[in-house]
Design a protein around this motif. Structure first.
Motif, mmCIF file in Angstrom:
data_model
loop_
_atom_site.group_PDB
_atom_site.id
_atom_site.type_symbol
_atom_site.label_atom_id
_atom_site.label_comp_id
_atom_site.label_asym_id
_atom_site.label_seq_id
_atom_site.Cartn_x
_atom_site.Cartn_y
_atom_site.Cartn_z
ATOM 1 N N ALA A 221 0.759 -1.213 0.009
ATOM 2 C CA ALA A 221 0.070 -0.089 0.053
ATOM 3 C C ALA A 221 0.865 1.121 0.046
ATOM 4 N N ASN A 222 0.393 2.301 -0.779
ATOM 5 C CA ASN A 222 1.213 3.422 -0.684
ATOM 6 C C ASN A 222 0.243 4.628 -0.171
ATOM 7 N N LEU A 246 -4.711 1.985 7.645
ATOM 8 C CA LEU A 246 -4.907 1.620 6.306
ATOM 9 C C LEU A 246 -6.361 1.058 6.181
ATOM 10 N N ARG A 247 -7.065 0.662 7.229
ATOM 11 C CA ARG A 247 -8.389 0.360 7.076
ATOM 12 C C ARG A 247 -9.379 1.308 7.069
ATOM 13 N N ALA A 251 -11.362 1.870 3.646
ATOM 14 C CA ALA A 251 -12.868 1.650 3.798
ATOM 15 C C ALA A 251 -13.854 2.075 2.878
ATOM 16 N N GLY A 252 -14.960 1.252 2.614
ATOM 17 C CA GLY A 252 -15.658 1.587 1.235
ATOM 18 C C GLY A 252 -15.470 1.333 0.031
ATOM 19 N N ASP A 259 -9.692 -7.587 3.619
ATOM 20 C CA ASP A 259 -9.280 -9.095 4.058
ATOM 21 C C ASP A 259 -7.878 -9.215 4.227
ATOM 22 N N ILE A 260 -7.157 -8.384 2.968
ATOM 23 C CA ILE A 260 -5.721 -8.551 3.232
ATOM 24 C C ILE A 260 -5.114 -8.039 4.585
#
Ligand SMILES: Cc1cc2nc3c(=O)[nH]c(=O)nc-3n(C[C@H](O)[C@H](O)[C@H](O)COP(=O)(O)OP(=O)(O)OC[C@H]3O[C@@H](n4cnc5c(N)ncnc54)[C@H](O)[C@@H]3O)c2cc1C
Length: 400
Positions: A221-222, A246-247, A251-252, A259-260
Protein backbone atom coordinates in the motif's frame (compact mmCIF):
# COMPACT_ATOMS: atom_id res chain seq x y z
CA UNK A 1 46.57 -5.20 -9.39
CA UNK A 2 44.14 -2.27 -9.38
CA UNK A 3 42.20 -2.08 -6.14
CA UNK A 4 38.74 -0.58 -5.77
CA UNK A 5 37.05 0.49 -2.56
CA UNK A 6 33.30 -0.07 -2.80
CA UNK A 7 31.18 1.77 -0.26
CA UNK A 8 27.87 -0.02 0.31
CA UNK A 9 27.00 -3.69 0.22
CA UNK A 10 23.39 -3.30 -0.89
CA UNK A 11 22.33 -4.28 -4.40
CA UNK A 12 24.86 -2.49 -6.61
CA UNK A 13 27.95 -3.00 -4.40
CA UNK A 14 28.32 -6.81 -4.47
CA UNK A 15 27.43 -7.00 -8.17
CA UNK A 16 30.00 -4.35 -9.01
CA UNK A 17 32.62 -6.32 -7.07
CA UNK A 18 31.86 -9.47 -9.07
CA UNK A 19 31.87 -7.53 -12.35
CA UNK A 20 35.21 -5.90 -11.45
CA UNK A 21 36.70 -9.25 -10.57
CA UNK A 22 35.79 -10.49 -14.03
CA UNK A 23 37.80 -7.64 -15.59
CA UNK A 24 40.80 -8.15 -13.31
CA UNK A 25 40.10 -5.48 -10.69
CA UNK A 26 40.33 -6.42 -7.05
CA UNK A 27 37.88 -4.81 -4.62
CA UNK A 28 36.75 -4.71 -1.01
CA UNK A 29 33.20 -3.79 0.00
CA UNK A 30 32.67 -1.61 3.07
CA UNK A 31 29.15 -1.87 4.48
CA UNK A 32 27.81 0.21 7.35
CA UNK A 33 25.36 -2.47 8.50
CA UNK A 34 26.16 -5.79 10.07
CA UNK A 35 26.17 -9.15 8.32
CA UNK A 36 22.95 -10.24 10.00
CA UNK A 37 21.12 -6.92 9.87
CA UNK A 38 17.46 -7.37 9.34
CA UNK A 39 17.36 -5.69 5.94
CA UNK A 40 13.73 -6.58 5.73
CA UNK A 41 11.77 -4.49 3.40
CA UNK A 42 9.23 -4.40 0.77
CA UNK A 43 8.90 -6.92 -1.97
CA UNK A 44 10.29 -5.52 -5.14
CA UNK A 45 9.32 -5.87 -8.71
CA UNK A 46 12.61 -7.01 -10.19
CA UNK A 47 12.24 -6.16 -13.82
CA UNK A 48 13.68 -8.13 -16.71
CA UNK A 49 16.53 -5.69 -17.47
CA UNK A 50 17.92 -6.29 -13.97
CA UNK A 51 18.21 -10.00 -14.67
CA UNK A 52 19.79 -9.16 -18.03
CA UNK A 53 22.53 -7.22 -16.20
CA UNK A 54 23.15 -10.14 -13.85
CA UNK A 55 23.23 -12.56 -16.77
CA UNK A 56 25.93 -10.44 -18.43
CA UNK A 57 28.35 -11.42 -15.66
CA UNK A 58 27.06 -14.91 -14.93
CA UNK A 59 25.13 -14.00 -11.78
CA UNK A 60 21.55 -14.53 -12.91
CA UNK A 61 21.21 -18.23 -12.02
CA UNK A 62 20.84 -18.00 -8.25
CA UNK A 63 18.53 -14.96 -8.44
CA UNK A 64 16.20 -16.74 -10.88
CA UNK A 65 15.35 -19.08 -8.03
CA UNK A 66 13.70 -16.47 -5.83
CA UNK A 67 10.30 -14.84 -6.11
CA UNK A 68 7.37 -15.16 -8.46
CA UNK A 69 7.19 -14.38 -12.16
CA UNK A 70 4.72 -11.67 -13.13
CA UNK A 71 3.31 -11.39 -16.64
CA UNK A 72 0.57 -8.80 -16.43
CA UNK A 73 -0.48 -5.77 -14.50
CA UNK A 74 -4.05 -4.55 -14.17
CA UNK A 75 -5.58 -1.44 -12.67
CA UNK A 76 -8.92 -0.81 -10.97
CA UNK A 77 -10.31 2.28 -9.27
CA UNK A 78 -11.78 2.53 -5.77
CA UNK A 79 -15.13 1.24 -6.97
CA UNK A 80 -13.44 -1.80 -8.46
CA UNK A 81 -14.02 -0.54 -12.03
CA UNK A 82 -11.31 -1.88 -14.34
CA UNK A 83 -9.08 0.88 -15.74
CA UNK A 84 -6.91 -1.34 -17.88
CA UNK A 85 -4.77 -4.44 -18.14
CA UNK A 86 -1.50 -4.90 -19.96
CA UNK A 87 1.60 -7.05 -20.05
CA UNK A 88 4.43 -5.92 -17.72
CA UNK A 89 6.40 -5.67 -20.95
CA UNK A 90 6.65 -7.33 -24.34
CA UNK A 91 8.47 -10.66 -24.47
CA UNK A 92 12.23 -10.25 -24.56
CA UNK A 93 14.28 -12.50 -26.87
CA UNK A 94 15.59 -14.30 -23.74
CA UNK A 95 12.02 -14.83 -22.47
CA UNK A 96 12.82 -13.03 -19.22
CA UNK A 97 9.85 -11.54 -17.35
CA UNK A 98 9.56 -9.45 -14.20
CA UNK A 99 9.90 -11.23 -10.88
CA UNK A 100 8.30 -10.18 -7.63
CA UNK A 101 10.80 -10.93 -4.86
CA UNK A 102 11.56 -9.99 -1.25
CA UNK A 103 14.15 -7.22 -1.24
CA UNK A 104 15.91 -8.84 1.72
CA UNK A 105 16.42 -12.12 -0.20
CA UNK A 106 17.97 -10.29 -3.13
CA UNK A 107 20.38 -8.43 -0.82
CA UNK A 108 21.38 -11.60 1.00
CA UNK A 109 21.88 -13.59 -2.16
CA UNK A 110 24.02 -11.00 -3.91
CA UNK A 111 26.28 -10.60 -0.86
CA UNK A 112 26.59 -14.39 -0.65
CA UNK A 113 27.53 -14.63 -4.33
CA UNK A 114 30.27 -12.03 -3.89
CA UNK A 115 31.60 -13.73 -0.76
CA UNK A 116 31.60 -17.12 -2.54
CA UNK A 117 33.91 -15.59 -5.14
CA UNK A 118 36.39 -14.57 -2.48
CA UNK A 119 35.36 -10.92 -2.37
CA UNK A 120 35.85 -9.39 1.07
CA UNK A 121 32.90 -7.58 2.61
CA UNK A 122 33.73 -5.63 5.75
CA UNK A 123 30.63 -5.00 7.84
CA UNK A 124 30.23 -2.29 10.47
CA UNK A 125 32.30 0.11 8.35
CA UNK A 126 30.57 3.44 8.00
CA UNK A 127 32.21 5.63 5.39
CA UNK A 128 32.62 9.20 6.63
CA UNK A 129 35.09 10.81 4.22
CA UNK A 130 37.85 10.40 1.65
CA UNK A 131 41.00 12.15 0.47
CA UNK A 132 42.98 11.90 -2.70
CA UNK A 133 46.44 10.41 -2.22
CA UNK A 134 49.45 10.51 -4.54
CA UNK A 135 48.38 7.27 -6.20
CA UNK A 136 44.68 6.96 -5.47
CA UNK A 137 42.25 7.55 -2.66
CA UNK A 138 42.05 7.00 1.09
CA UNK A 139 38.68 6.23 2.64
CA UNK A 140 37.92 7.06 6.27
CA UNK A 141 35.44 5.20 8.44
CA UNK A 142 33.51 6.14 11.57
CA UNK A 143 35.54 3.70 13.67
CA UNK A 144 38.71 5.68 12.89
CA UNK A 145 40.12 3.16 10.43
CA UNK A 146 41.14 3.96 6.84
CA UNK A 147 41.56 2.02 3.61
CA UNK A 148 43.61 2.89 0.53
CA UNK A 149 42.69 2.05 -3.04
CA UNK A 150 43.17 3.20 -6.61
CA UNK A 151 39.60 4.46 -6.81
CA UNK A 152 36.42 4.47 -4.74
CA UNK A 153 32.85 3.73 -5.80
CA UNK A 154 29.90 5.11 -3.84
CA UNK A 155 27.21 2.42 -3.95
CA UNK A 156 25.86 3.73 -0.67
CA UNK A 157 22.26 4.34 -1.61
CA UNK A 158 19.95 7.31 -1.78
CA UNK A 159 21.33 9.14 1.27
CA UNK A 160 24.87 8.68 -0.05
CA UNK A 161 27.72 10.13 1.97
CA UNK A 162 30.09 9.59 -0.97
CA UNK A 163 27.87 11.91 -3.05
CA UNK A 164 28.39 14.66 -0.46
CA UNK A 165 32.13 14.10 -0.47
CA UNK A 166 32.28 14.34 -4.28
CA UNK A 167 30.05 17.42 -4.29
CA UNK A 168 29.19 19.08 -0.97
CA UNK A 169 26.61 21.16 -2.82
CA UNK A 170 24.79 18.13 -4.27
CA UNK A 171 20.99 18.31 -4.08
CA UNK A 172 19.32 16.36 -1.28
CA UNK A 173 16.94 13.49 -2.06
CA UNK A 174 13.45 14.66 -2.99
CA UNK A 175 10.58 13.54 -0.81
CA UNK A 176 7.83 11.68 -2.70
CA UNK A 177 4.47 12.16 -0.92
CA UNK A 178 3.44 8.51 -0.49
CA UNK A 179 4.59 6.00 2.12
CA UNK A 180 5.24 2.30 1.55
CA UNK A 181 4.13 -0.72 3.49
CA UNK A 182 3.30 -4.29 2.55
CA UNK A 183 4.34 -7.91 2.80
CA UNK A 184 3.50 -11.52 2.12
CA UNK A 185 0.57 -13.56 3.45
CA UNK A 186 0.93 -17.36 3.40
CA UNK A 187 -2.19 -19.47 2.78
CA UNK A 188 -4.38 -16.65 1.65
CA UNK A 189 -7.07 -17.22 -0.88
CA UNK A 190 -7.36 -14.38 -3.37
CA UNK A 191 -9.70 -14.19 -6.32
CA UNK A 192 -7.21 -12.88 -8.88
CA UNK A 193 -5.73 -14.10 -12.17
CA UNK A 194 -2.45 -16.03 -12.01
CA UNK A 195 0.79 -14.07 -12.52
CA UNK A 196 -1.08 -10.76 -12.54
CA UNK A 197 -0.36 -7.85 -10.23
CA UNK A 198 -3.58 -5.94 -9.49
CA UNK A 199 -3.15 -2.27 -8.64
CA UNK A 200 -5.98 -0.27 -7.15
CA UNK A 201 -6.14 3.49 -7.39
CA UNK A 202 -8.27 3.52 -4.24
CA UNK A 203 -10.37 6.49 -3.23
CA UNK A 204 -7.87 7.49 -0.55
CA UNK A 205 -4.93 5.11 -0.96
CA UNK A 206 -3.08 3.12 -3.62
CA UNK A 207 -3.24 -0.61 -2.83
CA UNK A 208 -1.91 -3.64 -4.75
CA UNK A 209 -2.02 -7.41 -4.53
CA UNK A 210 -0.85 -10.51 -6.35
CA UNK A 211 -1.79 -14.13 -5.83
CA UNK A 212 1.33 -16.31 -5.54
CA UNK A 213 1.60 -19.88 -6.89
CA UNK A 214 2.28 -21.27 -3.41
CA UNK A 215 -1.19 -20.27 -2.22
CA UNK A 216 -0.21 -16.97 -0.65
CA UNK A 217 -0.38 -13.33 -1.62
CA UNK A 218 1.96 -10.37 -1.87
CA UNK A 219 0.53 -6.92 -1.22
CA UNK A 220 1.60 -3.35 -0.74
CA UNK A 221 0.00 0.00 0.00
CA UNK A 222 1.10 3.57 -0.65
CA UNK A 223 -0.78 5.74 1.83
CA UNK A 224 -0.51 9.43 0.89
CA UNK A 225 1.58 11.65 3.18
CA UNK A 226 1.84 15.16 1.74
CA UNK A 227 4.59 16.33 4.11
CA UNK A 228 7.74 14.42 4.93
CA UNK A 229 7.23 12.83 8.35
CA UNK A 230 9.66 14.00 11.03
CA UNK A 231 12.38 11.58 12.09
CA UNK A 232 11.01 8.91 14.42
CA UNK A 233 7.36 9.29 13.37
CA UNK A 234 7.23 6.15 11.23
CA UNK A 235 9.40 4.06 13.53
CA UNK A 236 7.08 5.14 16.36
CA UNK A 237 4.00 3.75 14.59
CA UNK A 238 2.81 0.42 15.97
CA UNK A 239 1.35 -2.45 14.00
CA UNK A 240 -2.11 -1.39 15.21
CA UNK A 241 -1.48 2.21 14.09
CA UNK A 242 -0.68 1.00 10.56
CA UNK A 243 -3.59 -1.41 10.37
CA UNK A 244 -6.14 1.08 11.70
CA UNK A 245 -4.94 3.82 9.38
CA UNK A 246 -4.93 1.58 6.31
CA UNK A 247 -8.35 0.21 7.19
CA UNK A 248 -9.68 3.75 7.41
CA UNK A 249 -8.12 4.66 4.08
CA UNK A 250 -9.47 1.59 2.29
CA UNK A 251 -12.92 1.56 3.96
CA UNK A 252 -15.70 1.64 1.39
CA UNK A 253 -13.48 0.69 -1.55
CA UNK A 254 -14.28 -2.47 -3.50
CA UNK A 255 -11.79 -5.35 -3.48
CA UNK A 256 -9.83 -7.47 -1.02
CA UNK A 257 -7.84 -4.73 0.78
CA UNK A 258 -9.61 -5.06 4.13
CA UNK A 259 -9.31 -8.89 4.06
CA UNK A 260 -5.64 -8.53 3.22
CA UNK A 261 -5.11 -6.17 6.15
CA UNK A 262 -6.87 -8.59 8.49
CA UNK A 263 -4.73 -11.51 7.34
CA UNK A 264 -1.34 -9.78 6.91
CA UNK A 265 1.21 -11.04 9.43
CA UNK A 266 2.59 -8.28 11.61
CA UNK A 267 4.25 -6.23 12.64
CA UNK A 268 3.46 -3.88 9.78
CA UNK A 269 6.10 -1.22 9.24
CA UNK A 270 6.53 1.48 6.64
CA UNK A 271 9.06 3.50 4.66
CA UNK A 272 9.19 7.01 3.38
CA UNK A 273 9.79 7.41 -0.34
CA UNK A 274 12.41 9.61 -1.99
CA UNK A 275 13.91 9.99 -5.38
CA UNK A 276 17.03 11.66 -6.70
CA UNK A 277 16.20 13.45 -9.95
CA UNK A 278 19.48 15.02 -11.06
CA UNK A 279 22.88 14.55 -9.48
CA UNK A 280 25.12 16.97 -11.35
CA UNK A 281 28.41 15.32 -10.47
CA UNK A 282 28.56 11.55 -10.53
CA UNK A 283 32.34 11.58 -10.25
CA UNK A 284 35.12 13.82 -8.98
CA UNK A 285 36.61 14.51 -12.42
CA UNK A 286 39.97 13.12 -11.29
CA UNK A 287 39.35 9.41 -11.65
CA UNK A 288 39.26 8.79 -7.91
CA UNK A 289 35.57 8.64 -6.96
CA UNK A 290 32.35 7.78 -8.75
CA UNK A 291 28.72 7.03 -7.83
CA UNK A 292 26.48 4.21 -8.96
CA UNK A 293 22.92 3.06 -8.17
CA UNK A 294 20.61 5.05 -5.92
CA UNK A 295 23.52 7.28 -4.87
CA UNK A 296 23.54 8.68 -8.41
CA UNK A 297 19.89 8.49 -9.47
CA UNK A 298 17.24 6.98 -7.23
CA UNK A 299 13.75 6.49 -8.61
CA UNK A 300 10.61 6.15 -6.53
CA UNK A 301 9.41 2.53 -6.29
CA UNK A 302 6.56 3.26 -8.73
CA UNK A 303 8.95 2.72 -11.62
CA UNK A 304 9.90 -0.76 -10.35
CA UNK A 305 13.38 -0.01 -11.68
CA UNK A 306 15.68 1.02 -8.80
CA UNK A 307 17.34 -2.35 -8.40
CA UNK A 308 17.56 -3.04 -12.13
CA UNK A 309 19.14 0.35 -12.88
CA UNK A 310 21.68 -0.16 -10.09
CA UNK A 311 22.67 -3.51 -11.57
CA UNK A 312 22.97 -2.05 -15.06
CA UNK A 313 25.26 0.61 -13.59
CA UNK A 314 27.46 -1.93 -11.82
CA UNK A 315 28.03 -4.00 -14.94
CA UNK A 316 28.51 -1.05 -17.31
CA UNK A 317 30.97 0.66 -14.94
CA UNK A 318 33.09 -2.50 -14.94
CA UNK A 319 32.95 -2.56 -18.74
CA UNK A 320 34.11 1.08 -18.86
CA UNK A 321 36.98 0.40 -16.47
CA UNK A 322 38.01 -2.56 -18.60
CA UNK A 323 37.91 -0.69 -21.90
CA UNK A 324 39.00 2.89 -21.14
CA UNK A 325 42.57 4.10 -20.96
CA UNK A 326 42.23 5.62 -17.46
CA UNK A 327 39.77 5.63 -14.59
CA UNK A 328 38.95 9.28 -15.30
CA UNK A 329 38.02 8.35 -18.90
CA UNK A 330 36.10 5.34 -17.64
CA UNK A 331 34.00 7.47 -15.26
CA UNK A 332 33.25 10.02 -17.99
CA UNK A 333 32.28 7.26 -20.42
CA UNK A 334 30.13 5.63 -17.75
CA UNK A 335 28.17 8.84 -17.15
CA UNK A 336 27.75 9.46 -20.85
CA UNK A 337 26.34 5.96 -21.30
CA UNK A 338 23.99 6.12 -18.32
CA UNK A 339 22.73 9.59 -17.51
CA UNK A 340 20.02 10.04 -20.12
CA UNK A 341 18.45 6.63 -19.52
CA UNK A 342 18.36 6.76 -15.73
CA UNK A 343 17.10 10.34 -15.52
CA UNK A 344 14.27 9.44 -17.89
CA UNK A 345 13.38 6.52 -15.61
CA UNK A 346 13.45 8.73 -12.49
CA UNK A 347 11.03 11.15 -14.18
CA UNK A 348 8.80 8.24 -15.19
CA UNK A 349 8.76 6.93 -11.59
CA UNK A 350 7.90 10.38 -10.25
CA UNK A 351 4.89 10.66 -12.56
CA UNK A 352 3.71 7.26 -11.30
CA UNK A 353 3.94 8.35 -7.67
CA UNK A 354 2.11 11.60 -8.37
CA UNK A 355 -0.80 9.60 -9.78
CA UNK A 356 -0.93 7.57 -6.56
CA UNK A 357 -1.20 10.69 -4.44
CA UNK A 358 -3.89 12.40 -6.55
CA UNK A 359 -6.48 14.56 -4.79
CA UNK A 360 -10.26 14.37 -5.54
CA UNK A 361 -10.19 16.46 -8.74
CA UNK A 362 -6.98 14.96 -10.09
CA UNK A 363 -8.44 11.53 -9.33
CA UNK A 364 -11.39 12.10 -11.67
CA UNK A 365 -9.08 13.31 -14.44
CA UNK A 366 -6.68 10.43 -13.79
CA UNK A 367 -9.46 7.81 -13.93
CA UNK A 368 -10.63 9.27 -17.24
CA UNK A 369 -7.20 9.51 -18.83
CA UNK A 370 -5.45 6.38 -17.57
CA UNK A 371 -7.60 3.85 -19.43
CA UNK A 372 -6.62 5.51 -22.72
CA UNK A 373 -2.92 5.00 -21.95
CA UNK A 374 -3.50 1.46 -20.69
CA UNK A 375 -5.49 0.55 -23.81
CA UNK A 376 -2.65 1.81 -25.98
CA UNK A 377 -0.12 -0.19 -23.95
CA UNK A 378 -2.29 -3.31 -24.11
CA UNK A 379 -2.68 -2.94 -27.89
CA UNK A 380 1.07 -2.79 -28.44
CA UNK A 381 1.55 -5.95 -26.34
CA UNK A 382 3.91 -4.22 -23.88
CA UNK A 383 6.27 -2.85 -26.57
CA UNK A 384 5.94 0.61 -25.03
CA UNK A 385 7.55 -0.75 -21.83
CA UNK A 386 10.56 -2.14 -23.65
CA UNK A 387 12.60 1.06 -23.34
CA UNK A 388 12.69 0.11 -19.65
CA UNK A 389 12.77 -3.65 -19.61
CA UNK A 390 14.25 -4.43 -23.01
CA UNK A 391 17.66 -3.01 -22.08
CA UNK A 392 20.44 -5.46 -22.93
CA UNK A 393 24.10 -5.43 -21.96
CA UNK A 394 26.55 -7.15 -24.26
CA UNK A 395 29.37 -7.44 -21.75
CA UNK A 396 31.89 -8.82 -24.22
CA UNK A 397 31.58 -5.85 -26.55
CA UNK A 398 33.88 -2.87 -26.09
CA UNK A 399 32.27 0.32 -24.82
CA UNK A 400 32.49 3.31 -27.12
C1 LIG B 1 9.90 0.39 -0.06
C2 LIG B 1 10.75 0.23 -1.28
C3 LIG B 1 10.24 -0.44 -2.40
C4 LIG B 1 11.05 -0.59 -3.53
N1 LIG B 1 10.53 -1.24 -4.60
C5 LIG B 1 11.31 -1.45 -5.68
C6 LIG B 1 10.83 -2.18 -6.81
O1 LIG B 1 9.67 -2.61 -6.85
N2 LIG B 1 11.70 -2.43 -7.83
C7 LIG B 1 12.99 -1.97 -7.80
O2 LIG B 1 13.75 -2.25 -8.74
N3 LIG B 1 13.44 -1.25 -6.78
C8 LIG B 1 12.66 -0.98 -5.73
N4 LIG B 1 13.14 -0.25 -4.68
C9 LIG B 1 14.44 0.41 -4.83
C10 LIG B 1 15.64 -0.49 -4.67
O3 LIG B 1 15.59 -1.17 -3.44
C11 LIG B 1 16.88 0.40 -4.77
O4 LIG B 1 16.85 1.11 -5.97
C12 LIG B 1 18.16 -0.41 -4.73
O5 LIG B 1 18.25 -1.06 -3.48
C13 LIG B 1 19.38 0.48 -4.96
O6 LIG B 1 20.55 -0.26 -4.79
P1 LIG B 1 21.88 0.43 -4.26
O7 LIG B 1 22.85 -0.66 -4.11
O8 LIG B 1 22.19 1.61 -5.08
O9 LIG B 1 21.49 1.02 -2.82
P2 LIG B 1 21.05 0.20 -1.53
O10 LIG B 1 20.42 -1.09 -1.91
O11 LIG B 1 20.25 1.17 -0.71
O12 LIG B 1 22.41 -0.13 -0.79
C14 LIG B 1 23.19 0.88 -0.21
C15 LIG B 1 24.03 0.22 0.87
O13 LIG B 1 24.98 1.16 1.36
C16 LIG B 1 25.06 1.08 2.76
N5 LIG B 1 25.53 2.37 3.23
C17 LIG B 1 24.85 3.55 3.27
N6 LIG B 1 25.63 4.53 3.75
C18 LIG B 1 26.82 3.96 4.03
C19 LIG B 1 28.04 4.48 4.57
N7 LIG B 1 28.17 5.78 4.89
N8 LIG B 1 29.10 3.63 4.72
C20 LIG B 1 28.96 2.31 4.38
N9 LIG B 1 27.82 1.77 3.88
C21 LIG B 1 26.77 2.60 3.70
C22 LIG B 1 23.64 0.74 3.19
O14 LIG B 1 23.62 0.15 4.46
C23 LIG B 1 23.20 -0.22 2.08
O15 LIG B 1 23.51 -1.55 2.37
C24 LIG B 1 12.36 -0.07 -3.55
C25 LIG B 1 12.86 0.58 -2.43
C26 LIG B 1 12.07 0.74 -1.31
C27 LIG B 1 12.63 1.46 -0.11
Amino acid sequence: MTRALIIGGGIAGPVLAVALQSVGIDSVIYERGSVDDDRRGAWISFQANGMDALRAIGLAGPVEGIGYETDDISFVNGKGKPLGRMPMAARRPDGQTSILMPRADLYALLAEQAADRGIRIEYGKEFVGAEETATGVRSRFADGSTADGDFLVGADGIHSRVRQVIDPGAAAPRYVPVLNTGGYIPNFSLDAPDREFVMQFGTRCFFAWMKTPDGGAVWFANPPMPKEPAKGVLSGMSDADWRNWLRELMAGDAGPALDILDAAPGPLTGWTTYDMPVVENWHDGRGRMVLIGDAAHATSPSAGQGAAMSLEDAVILAQCLRDCSSTARAFETFVSLRRERVEKIVAYGHRGSARKAAGPVARVIRDAILPIGFRRAARDGGESMMWLQGHHIDFASKVA
